[in-house]
Design a protein around this motif. Structure first.
Motif, PDB file in Angstrom:
ATOM      1  N   UNK A 161      82.738  39.267  -2.076  1.00 12.11           N
ATOM      2  CA  UNK A 161      83.870  39.367  -3.003  1.00 12.11           C
ATOM      3  C   UNK A 161      83.676  38.638  -4.330  1.00 12.11           C
ATOM      4  N   UNK A 162      82.520  38.848  -4.952  1.00  6.42           N
ATOM      5  CA  UNK A 162      82.316  38.318  -6.301  1.00  6.42           C
ATOM      6  C   UNK A 162      83.247  39.059  -7.258  1.00  6.42           C
ATOM      7  N   UNK A 163      84.107  38.322  -7.951  1.00 11.87           N
ATOM      8  CA  UNK A 163      85.054  38.986  -8.851  1.00 11.87           C
ATOM      9  C   UNK A 163      85.177  38.198 -10.154  1.00 11.87           C
ATOM     10  N   UNK A 164      86.329  38.292 -10.819  1.00 12.99           N
ATOM     11  CA  UNK A 164      86.441  37.831 -12.206  1.00 12.99           C
ATOM     12  C   UNK A 164      86.326  36.326 -12.401  1.00 12.99           C
ATOM     13  N   UNK A 165      86.423  35.514 -11.342  1.00 12.75           N
ATOM     14  CA  UNK A 165      86.246  34.075 -11.530  1.00 12.75           C
ATOM     15  C   UNK A 165      84.806  33.636 -11.288  1.00 12.75           C
ATOM     16  N   UNK A 166      83.908  34.598 -11.108  1.00 16.93           N
ATOM     17  CA  UNK A 166      82.482  34.320 -10.916  1.00 16.93           C
ATOM     18  C   UNK A 166      81.756  34.564 -12.231  1.00 16.93           C
ATOM     19  N   UNK A 167      81.091  33.539 -12.762  1.00  9.84           N
ATOM     20  CA  UNK A 167      80.393  33.700 -14.038  1.00  9.84           C
ATOM     21  C   UNK A 167      79.285  34.751 -13.945  1.00  9.84           C
ATOM     22  N   UNK A 168      78.657  34.877 -12.770  1.00 10.84           N
ATOM     23  CA  UNK A 168      77.631  35.896 -12.592  1.00 10.84           C
ATOM     24  C   UNK A 168      78.174  37.309 -12.716  1.00 10.84           C
ATOM     25  N   UNK A 169      79.422  37.491 -12.316  1.00 11.03           N
ATOM     26  CA  UNK A 169      80.100  38.789 -12.452  1.00 11.03           C
ATOM     27  C   UNK A 169      80.117  39.215 -13.909  1.00 11.03           C
ATOM     28  N   UNK A 170      80.471  38.278 -14.795  1.00  9.99           N
ATOM     29  CA  UNK A 170      80.552  38.598 -16.220  1.00  9.99           C
ATOM     30  C   UNK A 170      79.173  38.714 -16.857  1.00  9.99           C
ATOM     31  N   UNK A 171      78.229  37.953 -16.353  1.00 12.43           N
ATOM     32  CA  UNK A 171      76.867  38.059 -16.880  1.00 12.43           C
ATOM     33  C   UNK A 171      76.325  39.463 -16.673  1.00 12.43           C
ATOM     34  N   UNK A 172      76.445  39.964 -15.446  1.00 10.94           N
ATOM     35  CA  UNK A 172      75.980  41.323 -15.142  1.00 10.94           C
ATOM     36  C   UNK A 172      76.791  42.350 -15.921  1.00 10.94           C
ATOM     37  N   UNK A 173      78.108  42.150 -15.970  1.00  7.33           N
ATOM     38  CA  UNK A 173      78.993  43.095 -16.649  1.00  7.33           C
ATOM     39  C   UNK A 173      78.633  43.251 -18.126  1.00  7.33           C
ATOM     40  N   UNK A 174      78.481  42.148 -18.818  1.00  6.21           N
ATOM     41  CA  UNK A 174      78.236  42.220 -20.255  1.00  6.21           C
ATOM     42  C   UNK A 174      76.793  42.594 -20.579  1.00  6.21           C
ATOM     43  N   UNK A 175      75.856  42.093 -19.783  1.00  8.78           N
ATOM     44  CA  UNK A 175      74.455  42.378 -20.061  1.00  8.78           C
ATOM     45  C   UNK A 175      74.132  43.859 -19.850  1.00  8.78           C
ATOM     46  N   UNK A 176      74.749  44.462 -18.823  1.00  8.38           N
ATOM     47  CA  UNK A 176      74.507  45.876 -18.530  1.00  8.38           C
ATOM     48  C   UNK A 176      75.574  46.786 -19.121  1.00  8.38           C
ATOM     49  N   UNK A 177      76.517  46.183 -19.872  1.00  5.50           N
ATOM     50  CA  UNK A 177      77.574  46.930 -20.548  1.00  5.50           C
ATOM     51  C   UNK A 177      78.393  47.774 -19.558  1.00  5.50           C
ATOM     52  N   UNK A 178      78.849  47.123 -18.490  1.00  6.77           N
ATOM     53  CA  UNK A 178      79.665  47.776 -17.472  1.00  6.77           C
ATOM     54  C   UNK A 178      81.088  47.231 -17.581  1.00  6.77           C
ATOM     55  N   UNK A 179      82.085  48.114 -17.573  1.00  7.96           N
ATOM     56  CA  UNK A 179      83.466  47.652 -17.687  1.00  7.96           C
ATOM     57  C   UNK A 179      83.915  46.987 -16.383  1.00  7.96           C
ATOM     58  N   UNK A 180      84.985  46.210 -16.472  1.00  5.65           N
ATOM     59  CA  UNK A 180      85.450  45.398 -15.344  1.00  5.65           C
ATOM     60  C   UNK A 180      85.810  46.252 -14.123  1.00  5.65           C
ATOM     61  N   UNK A 181      86.494  47.381 -14.350  1.00  2.57           N
ATOM     62  CA  UNK A 181      86.892  48.246 -13.239  1.00  2.57           C
ATOM     63  C   UNK A 181      85.675  48.758 -12.479  1.00  2.57           C
ATOM     64  N   UNK A 182      84.653  49.179 -13.216  1.00  2.71           N
ATOM     65  CA  UNK A 182      83.436  49.672 -12.570  1.00  2.71           C
ATOM     66  C   UNK A 182      82.707  48.547 -11.848  1.00  2.71           C
ATOM     67  N   UNK A 183      82.721  47.343 -12.417  1.00  2.00           N
ATOM     68  CA  UNK A 183      82.087  46.196 -11.759  1.00  2.00           C
ATOM     69  C   UNK A 183      82.755  45.901 -10.417  1.00  2.00           C
ATOM     70  N   UNK A 184      84.069  45.978 -10.392  1.00  2.00           N
ATOM     71  CA  UNK A 184      84.782  45.734  -9.142  1.00  2.00           C
ATOM     72  C   UNK A 184      84.453  46.798  -8.093  1.00  2.00           C
ATOM     73  N   UNK A 185      84.218  48.019  -8.558  1.00  2.00           N
ATOM     74  CA  UNK A 185      83.889  49.118  -7.638  1.00  2.00           C
ATOM     75  C   UNK A 185      82.449  49.059  -7.150  1.00  2.00           C
ATOM     76  N   UNK A 186      81.581  48.478  -7.936  1.00  2.00           N
ATOM     77  CA  UNK A 186      80.147  48.471  -7.602  1.00  2.00           C
ATOM     78  C   UNK A 186      79.644  47.092  -7.217  1.00  2.00           C
ATOM     79  N   UNK A 187      79.658  46.166  -8.159  1.00  2.00           N
ATOM     80  CA  UNK A 187      79.103  44.830  -7.921  1.00  2.00           C
ATOM     81  C   UNK A 187      79.851  44.096  -6.806  1.00  2.00           C
TER      82      UNK A 187
END
Length: 209
Positions: A161-187
């Motif tokens: 359950x890595x989600x929005x309070x995980x800094x790694x979540x945002x690192x992957x999201x921004x580096x790969x240009x993935x929106x938050x909704x898609x990150x929650x569905x995939x990552x």
């Protein structure tokens, strides 16, 4: 590698961690220093193929994306830090630690709860290990294999359950240009599956061995 390997050897008492050469090499292995060395080497290698103006342009154009990633990653990490400072992790761990459930199950649930509450897998790992250790010490029936499976269970719980309070979540999201909704569905789903599968393997292993 220098930092990690030398620290491991120092903890294992293979080398003296207080020696100057060890501290110097560990300093070179620290993330900021290692990245600075990488940058300098990259510029030196590029100067044979690019002009100084071109190299400067490359560096300038990279600042925007890098700063955005650092800012968002820092914000996510800070959110996790606020939750840790609030004491929610200790409350959750204390509550779950006295339920009387099997150690391996308690380890997974406590680690998962801490991971979800404050985001940091490292904090979830270390906190759960500290809380579980008295339970492990008080149970003489646990074998060396059982201890290994408990460690895997803790690590699995710290992955889910890595989600929005995980800094790694945002690192992957921004580096790969993935929106938050898609990150929650995939990552988030991927990390959760990894943790659950790891726990199942550890739990079954503890029963078999």
């Amino acid at each position: 590698m220098l930092d990690t390997v030398l620290n491991t050897l120092a903890v294992a008492k293979v080398i003296d961690g207080s020696q100057l050469w060890v501290e110097t090499l560990r300093l070179l292995g620290k993330t900021p220093i290692a990245l600075l060395i990488t940058l300098i080497v990259s510029i030196v290698l590029l100067k044979n193929q690019r002009s100084y103006e071109q190299i400067e342009k490359i560096c300038d154009s990279s600042l925007g994306p890098i700063c955005a990633i650092v800012l968002v990653t820092g914000a996510g990490g800070m959110f996790g830090g606020v939750l840790r400072a609030s004491g929610i992790g200790e409350v959750l761990a204390s509550t779950l630690g006295h339920t009387g459930m099997p150690v391996i199950v308690a380890a997974f649930i406590i680690s998962s709860a801490l991971r979800v509450a404050q985001g940091s897998a490292t904090v979830a790992l270390t906190t759960t290990a500290a809380l579980i250790s008295p339970m492990v010490a008080a149970d003489p029936s646990l074998s060396q294999m059982d201890l290994c499976f408990i460690v895997i269970s803790i690590a699995s719980g710290a992955t889910v359950l890595a989600h929005v309070n995980d800094s790694g979540f945002w690192l992957v999201s921004r580096f790969l240009e993935i929106d938050t909704k898609t990150m929650l569905k995939t990552w988030t789903v991927q990390e959760t599956l990894i943790g659950i599968v790891g726990f199942i393997i550890a739990y079954v292993g503890s029963i078999i061995f």
